[in-house]
Design an enzyme around this catalytic site. Structure first.
Site, mmCIF file in Angstrom:
data_model
loop_
_atom_site.group_PDB
_atom_site.id
_atom_site.type_symbol
_atom_site.label_atom_id
_atom_site.label_comp_id
_atom_site.label_asym_id
_atom_site.label_seq_id
_atom_site.Cartn_x
_atom_site.Cartn_y
_atom_site.Cartn_z
ATOM 1 N N LYS A 158 0.840 -1.197 0.000
ATOM 2 C CA LYS A 158 0.000 0.000 0.000
ATOM 3 C C LYS A 158 0.869 1.238 0.000
ATOM 4 C CE LYS A 158 -0.430 0.948 4.948
ATOM 5 N NZ LYS A 158 -1.314 1.207 6.073
ATOM 6 N N GLY B 237 -9.872 1.863 8.499
ATOM 7 C CA GLY B 237 -9.752 2.227 7.095
ATOM 8 C C GLY B 237 -8.801 1.316 6.337
#
Length: 325
Positions: free
Chosen positions: A201, A236
């Site tokens: 990520k 999240g």
């Protein structure tokens, strides 16, 4: 002979702050000791007063406090409890903080930033703590911040036993939600003897608190994917990771994390997510309004109680985790 001798009898005493008395009660029942009666008051101007209702002189004191929101209030209460014990001549004081406060501020990313996790360790030491005990520190180097022994407990045995009892390992893959959790995922992979995958990520530099998931390294198609992390805060990152796995053909996605911080929109995000089940421990209290159907909460109290007993009896805490710390 000058002077006199007395038998060297150790005396364990357990103290609880007000943040999460239910966890302390569970630990006390397992240890078969009573929590020391304590008078704790928050004055109108928010100052905290603590006094123990019986003598603590010469005791081996364990001060248990879970640092849920408001973190600063419960941190200050624990510091005051440690100071009171030091001034009342406790022989040894062990701070038991299942969720170490400010653990994510463990290094400087940019100039003029604090290293708050080190500051917390210094504050405990200054207050009079001789030893720290915590569960699944966000970063292992936090152990070096405290000038004294640190017992780093792992929730992996508690969580992994549950996963093994419920899911078929032959179709499971352990997944790290980012590069920072690879070591944790590797430990899970070794424990369950299943393959490992990693999600790469990158945070969006132009939008705060936004993560863009780029790719999944490892085989996840048709697999039951177990995402592992040390905590779930706003959820999240882990929810985006779950979506990335589903989009790449995962058969089922579950999550296992130690600390259920569950701040802000976390319950709503987890409810709407692709997770089949989210497994956490009770290192932090979860208000009833923030619980959800897919959330499974396992008790960390037996592990904490065993560690306290090992410390009190001068045994080995690392023996509880096959030598890992």
């Amino acid at each position: 002979m000058t002077g006199f001798k007395r038998p060297n009898v150790k005396h364990l005493m357990l103290f609880s702050g007000r943040a999460y008395p239910e966890l302390a009660d569970e630990v006390s029942r397992i240890l078969d000791v009573d929590i020391v009666p304590t008078r704790a008051i928050s004055y109108a101007n928010s100052e905290i007063y603590v006094r123990f209702e019986e003598s603590v002189r010469g005791s081996d004191a364990f001060v248990l406090q879970s640092h849920a929101a408001p973190v600063n209030e419960w941190l200050m209460e624990q510091l005051i409890m440690v100071d009171a014990l030091k001034r009342a001549s406790a022989k040894r004081i062990t701070v038991v903080a299942p969720f170490y406060p400010y653990a994510r501020q463990d290094k400087k990313h940019r100039g003029r930033e604090p290293i708050s996790a080190r500051l917390i360790a210094d504050m405990f030491k200054t207050a009079g703590a001789n030893r720290l005990m915590s569960v699944d520190l966000h970063a292992a180097q936090i152990q070096g911040f405290f000038d004294g022994p640190v017992d780093h407990l792992w929730s992996l045995p508690v969580l992994a036993d549950y996963v093994e009892s419920k899911y078929d390992k032959s179709e499971m893959t352990v997944v790290s939600p980012d590069a920072g959790r690879v070591r944790l995922a590797d430990m899970w992979s070794d424990r369950l003897n299943v393959p490992l995958a990693i999600i790469h990520k990158r945070r969006d530099p132009d939008v705060a608190n936004t993560v863009a998931v780029h790719e999944v390294v490892g085989e996840v198609e048709g697999r039951v994917c177990l995402l592992v992390d040390d905590m779930i805060d706003t959820a999240g990152t882990i929810c985006q990771a779950a979506e990335a796995l589903v989009s790449r053909g995962a058969k089922k996605v579950i999550a296992a994390a130690t600390h259920p911080v569950l701040s802000g929109p976390a319950p709503e995000r987890l409810t709407a997510s692709a997770f089949e089940e989210v497994i956490v421990t009770n290192t932090l209290p979860i208000p009833e309004e923030r619980r959800l159907d897919k959330l499974t909460v396992l008790s960390i109290a037996p592990l904490i109680a065993r560690a306290i007993r090992e410390v009190f009896e001068d045994g080995s805490v690392t023996s509880l985790f096959d030598g890992q710390s």
